[in-house]
Every structure is written in C-alpha cells, then in structure tokens.
Design a protein around this motif. Structure first.
Motif, short mmCIF file in Angstrom:
data_model
loop_
_atom_site.label_atom_id
_atom_site.label_comp_id
_atom_site.label_asym_id
_atom_site.label_seq_id
_atom_site.Cartn_x
_atom_site.Cartn_y
_atom_site.Cartn_z
N TRP A 22 3.46 -8.08 -28.64
CA TRP A 22 4.83 -8.61 -28.84
C TRP A 22 4.98 -9.15 -30.26
O TRP A 22 5.99 -8.92 -30.92
CB TRP A 22 5.06 -9.71 -27.79
CG TRP A 22 6.34 -10.46 -27.92
CD1 TRP A 22 7.60 -10.00 -27.64
CD2 TRP A 22 6.50 -11.83 -28.31
NE1 TRP A 22 8.53 -10.99 -27.85
CE2 TRP A 22 7.88 -12.13 -28.25
CE3 TRP A 22 5.60 -12.84 -28.69
CZ2 TRP A 22 8.40 -13.38 -28.58
CZ3 TRP A 22 6.11 -14.10 -29.01
CH2 TRP A 22 7.49 -14.36 -28.95
N GLN A 23 3.96 -9.83 -30.73
CA GLN A 23 4.03 -10.40 -32.08
C GLN A 23 3.96 -9.31 -33.15
O GLN A 23 4.65 -9.36 -34.16
CB GLN A 23 2.88 -11.38 -32.31
CG GLN A 23 2.92 -12.57 -31.38
CD GLN A 23 2.10 -13.73 -31.94
OE1 GLN A 23 2.48 -14.34 -32.92
NE2 GLN A 23 0.97 -14.00 -31.34
N ILE A 24 3.11 -8.31 -32.91
CA ILE A 24 2.97 -7.22 -33.88
C ILE A 24 4.30 -6.46 -34.02
O ILE A 24 4.70 -6.08 -35.12
CB ILE A 24 1.85 -6.25 -33.45
CG1 ILE A 24 0.50 -6.96 -33.47
CG2 ILE A 24 1.80 -5.00 -34.33
CD1 ILE A 24 0.06 -7.44 -34.83
N LEU A 228 -3.47 -15.20 -35.23
CA LEU A 228 -3.48 -14.39 -36.47
C LEU A 228 -2.11 -14.09 -37.07
O LEU A 228 -1.91 -14.32 -38.27
CB LEU A 228 -4.20 -13.05 -36.23
CG LEU A 228 -5.70 -13.07 -36.02
CD1 LEU A 228 -6.21 -11.63 -35.88
CD2 LEU A 228 -6.39 -13.75 -37.19
N PRO A 229 -1.16 -13.58 -36.29
CA PRO A 229 0.12 -13.18 -36.91
C PRO A 229 0.87 -14.30 -37.62
O PRO A 229 1.73 -14.04 -38.44
CB PRO A 229 0.93 -12.64 -35.73
CG PRO A 229 -0.09 -12.22 -34.74
CD PRO A 229 -1.19 -13.21 -34.86
N PHE A 234 -4.32 -13.10 -40.92
CA PHE A 234 -3.82 -11.79 -40.51
C PHE A 234 -4.36 -10.70 -41.43
O PHE A 234 -4.28 -9.52 -41.12
CB PHE A 234 -2.29 -11.82 -40.52
CG PHE A 234 -1.65 -10.73 -39.72
CD1 PHE A 234 -2.11 -10.40 -38.46
CD2 PHE A 234 -0.56 -10.02 -40.22
CE1 PHE A 234 -1.53 -9.39 -37.72
CE2 PHE A 234 0.03 -9.01 -39.48
CZ PHE A 234 -0.45 -8.70 -38.23
N HIS A 235 -4.90 -11.12 -42.59
CA HIS A 235 -5.43 -10.12 -43.53
C HIS A 235 -6.55 -9.29 -42.93
O HIS A 235 -6.81 -8.18 -43.36
CB HIS A 235 -5.91 -10.80 -44.82
CG HIS A 235 -7.26 -11.44 -44.72
ND1 HIS A 235 -7.45 -12.71 -44.23
CD2 HIS A 235 -8.50 -11.00 -45.03
CE1 HIS A 235 -8.74 -13.02 -44.26
NE2 HIS A 235 -9.40 -11.99 -44.73
N ILE A 236 -7.23 -9.83 -41.89
CA ILE A 236 -8.34 -9.05 -41.32
C ILE A 236 -7.83 -7.77 -40.68
O ILE A 236 -8.57 -6.81 -40.51
CB ILE A 236 -9.20 -9.85 -40.31
CG1 ILE A 236 -8.39 -10.27 -39.07
CG2 ILE A 236 -9.83 -11.06 -40.96
CD1 ILE A 236 -9.28 -10.83 -37.97
N ILE A 237 -6.54 -7.74 -40.34
CA ILE A 237 -5.95 -6.51 -39.80
C ILE A 237 -5.21 -5.77 -40.91
O ILE A 237 -5.39 -4.57 -41.12
CB ILE A 237 -5.00 -6.83 -38.65
CG1 ILE A 237 -5.82 -7.37 -37.47
CG2 ILE A 237 -4.19 -5.60 -38.23
CD1 ILE A 237 -5.00 -7.98 -36.36
N MET A 238 -4.38 -6.50 -41.66
CA MET A 238 -3.48 -5.85 -42.62
C MET A 238 -4.19 -5.30 -43.85
O MET A 238 -3.65 -4.43 -44.52
CB MET A 238 -2.39 -6.83 -43.07
CG MET A 238 -1.46 -7.25 -41.96
SD MET A 238 -0.70 -5.85 -41.16
CE MET A 238 0.49 -5.38 -42.40
N PRO A 348 6.83 -14.10 -36.02
CA PRO A 348 6.03 -13.40 -35.01
C PRO A 348 5.67 -14.28 -33.81
O PRO A 348 5.55 -13.77 -32.71
CB PRO A 348 4.77 -12.97 -35.77
CG PRO A 348 4.76 -13.77 -37.03
CD PRO A 348 6.18 -14.08 -37.33
N ALA A 349 5.49 -15.57 -34.02
CA ALA A 349 5.03 -16.41 -32.92
C ALA A 349 6.17 -17.26 -32.37
O ALA A 349 7.30 -17.22 -32.85
CB ALA A 349 3.91 -17.31 -33.40
N ILE A 350 5.84 -18.07 -31.35
CA ILE A 350 6.86 -18.94 -30.79
C ILE A 350 7.11 -20.15 -31.69
O ILE A 350 8.14 -20.77 -31.63
CB ILE A 350 6.46 -19.42 -29.37
CG1 ILE A 350 4.93 -19.50 -29.28
CG2 ILE A 350 7.04 -18.51 -28.31
CD1 ILE A 350 4.40 -19.97 -27.97
N PHE A 351 6.16 -20.44 -32.55
CA PHE A 351 6.38 -21.51 -33.52
C PHE A 351 6.38 -20.88 -34.91
O PHE A 351 5.98 -19.73 -35.07
CB PHE A 351 5.30 -22.60 -33.40
CG PHE A 351 3.92 -22.14 -33.75
CD1 PHE A 351 3.29 -22.63 -34.88
CD2 PHE A 351 3.23 -21.23 -32.95
CE1 PHE A 351 2.00 -22.22 -35.20
CE2 PHE A 351 1.95 -20.82 -33.28
CZ PHE A 351 1.34 -21.32 -34.41
#
Lengths: 457, 260
Positions: A22-24, A228-229, A234-238, A348-351
């Motif tokens: 959902w965040q992605i 992460l998002p 998050f850099h570990i993915i991006m 991306p997140a709820i906060f």
C-alpha cells in the motif's frame, strides 16, 4: 504441525506485507507526478552500472571507514534475508529450521549469519558514535538536518542492533536447549556458542526466550519494512532502480529543450515547419513550463532521486559553495524535493515525519508561495551553484542534484526573467556582441595582430 | 577560415579560440602560444576569426536555454557551412558544449581539448620539449578544470603534458574526480559570488600554495576561467612574485623555445 501460533503469524505477515505494498503504491504515484522521460536504452550498460555502483558499493569507497562499516551492514542485510526466508516458512508451517536439511551448507550459512550479525552490531554502534558523539559534520550540520532526519538515523541504527540481538537470543536458547537434551541441532553458531551459559538451564524459560527472540525478530522486520517508506533508510530498496536509471551521458551534457529548438528554427528560417504541438487526452495543447517551478515540472527520475537519498551529506560536504559558507546544500535540494512531493501528493505512511517544516522549526527564509521554488528552495541557493558536478560525483547512489538545480534556474530565467542583474548584462552582451563581455565582435581576431607583427612588416 | 575556403581548401583542424582566448588579455597569450605550437608542428589549421561567436555555455549554465540555442544554432550553421570535421579548443567550456550539446542541435564534430591534442603531439614525437630541463626542480601543481575532469573524464592528458617537462609535479589534496572547482563555472564568472565566508578561488588557491610550499612554483591550468580565478587568488595572497599561473600550452611553448 500448524497451530494457532502459525495462523497468527500468517495474519501478521499478511498485514505487514499488505501495508508495505500500500505504501509503495503511494510512492509510485508520487514519483509518477513527474514529467515523462524515456530511459529504456542501453540495458547492458545500465546493468553493469547497477552491479558496480549499487551491488558493488563502488562509490562508497571514496571514504574508507564508513565504506567498510557500511559493507558489513549491507552484506549482513543481504545474507540474513536468506534466514528471513526460513523464518517465514517456519512461521507458516510450524516447522523448525526447515533449511537444516542442507547440512554443511546450512551450517556455513548460519555461521556466516552469526558473524555478520555481530559485525552489524559493531558497525551500527560505531555509526551511532559518529553521529551522536564525534558529530561527523556532514551528518550533523546543515539547515536540512532537522529533528526528524537526526532521529530517523538513530532509530534505524538502534532497531538494527535490537533485531540482531533478537536473532542471537533465538539462536542461543535453541543451542542451550539442544545441549540440555543432548540432541543434535542443525547449523553452526560461532558467536552464540560463546554465550550458551548466559541463559540459565530452565528449559521452560529457554523455550520462552527462544520464542520471544523469534517473534521479536520477525515482527521487527515486518515493522521495519513498513517504517522504510517514511525514512531515509528507503535507500536500501531505491538504490538499485535509481542507479539503473542513472545518467549515462557525460556529466557536462545538460538537457536540450526541443520546444525551444523549434521556436528558434522558425525564427531563423520562416519556412521552417515546427511539428504540431502535443495535445492531451481532450485535445487541448499541452502547455509545458520552461524549467521547473514545482515538483510536477521535474522528471520522474529527479523525483525518484529524492526517494533514494539517504541524507548522508557526501554531496554537500564536497560542494564548493557550501564549504565556503554559501546557502546552497545539494542534499537540501533533494530533501526539499521529496518533502514538497509528499506535501503535494500523498505521504506513504499514516504519519508524515518528512514534513519537518510543519514541526514548528524555521528553515531558511522563504516566502509564503507554496511551490518547490521559493516555498522550499530560494533563488539564492540556486545562484550559488558552480555546476561543477562534485555533488553528482560524490553521491553513492547516483543522484543527479545538478539537474534539479539547473531546471529550477531555468524557470527563474526563462519564465520569470529573474536572473541577477550581472547575469542579465552577460546575456545582453552575448546577444549583441557574441561574447559574454562587452567587446566588439570586430575585435575578435585582434589576438593575432601581435603574433604576426614580424610577417606583416 | 573564410580565406582558406575561398581558396577551396579545408583545414585539418579548426582552432576554436573562444571568447576568453579572443578578448581576455591574459588568455590571448595562451591563444598565441597554442598557435605557435600549431605552426611549429605544421598542422594545417584555421580559425573562424570574426565569424566565431560565444558557444552559449555561460547562457546555458545560467539557465537561459533560449539564448544558448540561439548561439548554438548560429554557430552550427557557420561550422557546417565550412564543412568542419575536427575542432580543437583550449577552453573546456567551449569543448564541453560543442562536444556534448551541439550534436542534439545538428552539430556533429570531433572535438578535442588542447590538452589531449598536446598529449598526442608529444606522444607522436612532434613536440620534443627540448628545453624541458628549464623546468627542472620547479614545482608545478595542476588544477583540474571541472568541465574537463568530472564533466568529461579528462584527467590524465594535462598531467601527461606536464610530465614531459621534467619538472617536479606535485598534487593537491583534492584532485581529479575529487577536484575543487575554481569557483567560476556555471556562469559564476559573470557575477559576484553569493554571500558566504570565503570565495571559492581563495580556498582553492590556499590549497595550491600549501602544496607548492615555500619558494617559486607554478599553478598549471587548462581552462581560461580557472586561470583568472587562480591568478586572482594568488594576487589576493600577494604571492604573484613567487607563484605563477600558466596554461599548459604556454609551458610547452616555452619549453619548446617558441615563446619567452
């Protein structure tokens, strides 16, 4: 044997992964706010670059100590993920160390895992020290290094240490239980075996510690994944897609705007037929800004850059403008782009921790205008850039800070005619004299006079 | 060039002088030194003279894409009109723009920076640097130009040229890909710097002076902007008696006995 624990695990894992997806999707939507850009060329060169820079950490090694420590954490992350796979299978099917059948291979994997986990703890501890005690300037200074970026970094490091400790708790209790029963246990545990006597000998307690360690580790991973998002981590993915799509052209080549080319060609040659203007779905002509005023004027790659930034400050620390006390900080340009993008799109997140601007802390002086330019980034920052590419060269994940700076500058000049007066004078000189200085074009060949004096006589 | 074309001839290379090489009194000496080398080795070259115009680099880096393309398209028309194939220039900004940005607008040439050109001449034995020993014991430090180095990956050619001089080459702390800008790129040359603690060229000059140490020394540059900035820095530090700023072409011309 599948029991209640496994069903709970399955539900928790499904929620964790679902939330992440959902965040992605939100991040993807934010990035696609940017302008189109075709980057599907040169696949093999891109793969090579990704292998070297992203997988091989090539650019990290410009600074030796952090590179080595980062390598521990990075390899640890990759290898321990294999164990996470085992944890997932065990969790769902109620098995125990399902990959144990692999014998010596499994022992090797577990041993490497343990050593890496220990190195991750050591590296993270040194990283915490560097941030909070020795205050490495690039991790500490700068208007963009507000409360959240600093807290974020510390949270990540502490979480990583705790996750590794949970892994050890699980291994140590498992090992001790096996010892008490005189049973054989799959795997080899060079670090945990040093601590087997630290846990006492009550099988019940040991079992509980083992389960707590196991659950803590996997819940921690699921929670961390969802953290992460919203984080620089998050850099570990991006890092991987961002390096894949990085600029392959010489760093000195800036983009050319074809719309302007058509306009000039039509001016120079009245018979020139520019192509029909682009139209949107309803058939209205697409009006494109010259340069960038806000995030949707940047390309999706420039927006992706900002989600890849890990705020390490290597760009800012080599920026000649920044090191001589000017306002420009390439890292701030990238972080501002991300924050503005999330303000305009979705978080991306709820906060929304990245909106540190709304945490009541003043940043550099900006006007009320709510756009990336002026609302976040001031012209003064942009005009301090020498376009030397030091920031681009320094970035370990191939972010192109300069392209964003240039697009914002172009908006100032092309749409607002808001260049500093001396630059306007330079433009006028080029227009009138064909040189940035006020010399007559007729004098352009005068340098030769002196040279050929003897032959002229 | 017009004269050559009138005679139905085509040059081997077109020497793109650039605005600094044409108008800046200090850099005109570099232009002349390079021309002396070209004549010395007998390359059939031409210059555009009054037909040359600004490449548009400072306009582009300042964000004025419109003015840049105006300049570029006009220059390309002139160059293509003379059927130019190879261009050599002493200015990294002209070099970068013509090499990387003109092709999108229809200008396709082989573009060589004079450092690479000189390196080739030395390698081919066309320039012997006979008086190279004149530099024996002299400390020379090379300042990387951003638009030659990071922008186009040319780090070794200017160093190879200097190596032919038999001088004592010393490297600054920040070199090659980590080199520090002189402070003039990105159209900074044409405006006052933004407020800060220090000017960038002073920071760089301090580094160069620290590297050269006490006594005489040379800061070698391969870019007109770097030359201005380093010269200003040396003057600001009141070291102009002991530390000289030279372009690599001037050093070669001197060593070859072509100029004093």
């Amino acid at each position: 044997m599948i029991g209640l624990e496994n069903i709970i695990f399955l539900i928790v894992a499904a929620i964790g992964i679902g939330l992440f997806v959902w965040q992605i999707r939100k991040i993807r939507k934010n990035v696609l706010m940017g302008r189109d850009l075709e980057l599907a060329d040169n696949t093999s060169e891109r793969i090579n670059k990704t292998l070297l820079v992203a997988f091989g950490q090539q650019k990290m090694f410009k600074r030796m100590l952090p590179a080595v420590l980062h390598l521990f954490v990075y390899v640890g992350f990759l290898v321990i993920n294999i164990e996470v796979l085992e944890i997932l299978i065990d969790g769902i099917f109620g098995t125990h160390r399902i990959l144990g059948f692999a014998g010596i291979l499994y022992s090797g994997l577990m041993a490497i895992n343990e050593i890496l986990a220990a190195l991750v703890i050591v590296a993270c501890a040194i990283f915490l020290w560097r941030r909070n005690v020795t205050h490495v300037p690039r991790l500490w200074n700068g208007v963009e290094m507000r409360a959240w970026p600093k807290l974020d970094a510390n949270l990540i490091l502490i979480t990583e240490i705790v996750l590794m400790l949970a892994l050890f708790a699980f291994n140590i209790s498992d090992l001790k239980l096996a010892q008490l029963r005189g049973a054989h246990i799959a795997g080899a545990f060079p670090i945990s075996s040093l601590f087997v006597n630290a846990l006492g000998s009550d099988p019940e307690t040991l079992h509980v510690i083992g389960r707590v360690g196991w659950w803590f580790h996997i819940l921690g991973i699921l929670a961390f994944m969802n953290y992460l998002p919203s984080s620089k981590h998050f850099h570990i993915i991006m890092a991987f897609p961002n390096v894949y799509y990085s600029k392959l052209l010489p760093k000195g080549k800036f983009t050319t705007n074809p719309a302007i080319t058509h306009e000039i060609k039509a001016m120079l040659d009245p018979s020139y037929q520019p192509p029909a203007p682009e139209v949107d779905a309803e058939g209205n002509p697409v009006i494109q800004r010259f340069g960038a005023k806000d995030v949707e004027d940047l390309t999706w790659k420039q927006l992706m850059d900002s989600y890849t930034c890990t705020e390490c400050g290597r760009c800012t620390s080599v920026c000649p403008a920044n090191m001589t006390g000017k306002l420009l900080s390439p890292r701030k340009i990238v972080m501002d782009t991300r924050d503005r993008m999330e303000e305009k799109g979705e978080h991306p997140a709820i906060f929304a921790p990245n909106h540190y601007k709304e945490m009541g802390v003043e940043r550099v002086e900006v006007t009320e205008e709510k756009t990336l330019l002026r609302g976040y980034i001031t012209p003064e920052e942009l005009w301090a850039c020498t376009s030397c590419n030091a920031c681009v060269e320094a970035c370990p994940v191939n972010i192109d800070q300069l392209s964003t700076i240039m697009d914002l500058r172009r908006f100032l000049v092309l749409e607002e005619s808001a260049a500093p007066a001396s630059l306007n004078a330079m433009f006028t000189n080029i227009e009138n004299n064909g040189a940035p200085w006020a010399f007559s074009p007729a004098d352009r060949f005068n340098w030769a006079d002196e040279l050929y004096v003897p032959s002229k006589n | 060039m017009a004269e050559m074309a009138a005679n139905g001839e085509e040059p081997e290379v077109l020497f793109w002088v650039g605005c600094a090489g044409s108008f800046d009194d200090r850099y005109k000496r570099v232009t002349r030194a390079f021309v002396q080398i070209l004549e010395h080795v007998g390359v059939k070259y031409a210059v555009l003279g009054t037909e040359e115009s600004c490449t548009g680099d400072p306009a582009k880096r300042a964000g004025n894409e419109f003015l840049f393309q105006m300049q570029a398209l006009t220059n390309i028309e002139v160059l293509n009109g003379y059927n130019i194939k190879t261009i050599v220039t002493a200015c990294p900004h002209c070099f970068n723009t013509i090499k990387n940005e003109y092709p999108d607008l229809g200008g396709n040439y082989e573009v060589i920076h004079h450092s690479t050109f000189l390196q080739q001449l030395i390698n081919e034995g066309k320039v012997h640097v006979k008086g190279g020993e004149a530099f024996k014991g002299q400390r020379i430090t090379y300042h990387d130009s951003c638009y030659l180095g990071r922008a186009n990956d040319i780090y070794e050619a200017p160093r190879d040229v200097l190596a032919a001089l038999d001088a004592d080459l010393v490297e600054m702390k920040r070199v090659r890909a980590n080199g520090l800008c002189c402070g003039a790129g990105g159209a900074q040359m044409f405006k006052e710097p933004e407020p800060g603690n220090k000017d960038i060229n002073i920071e760089r000059t301090e580094e160069a002076l620290a590297t050269l140490g006490a006594g005489n020394g040379v800061i070698a540059t391969a870019c007109p902007f770097c030359m201005v900035m380093m010269n200003d820095g040396v003057k600001n530090k009141e070291q102009e008696e002991s530390v000289k700023v030279f372009d690599i072409a001037e050093l070669i011309a001197q060593a070859e006995g072509l100029s004093k």
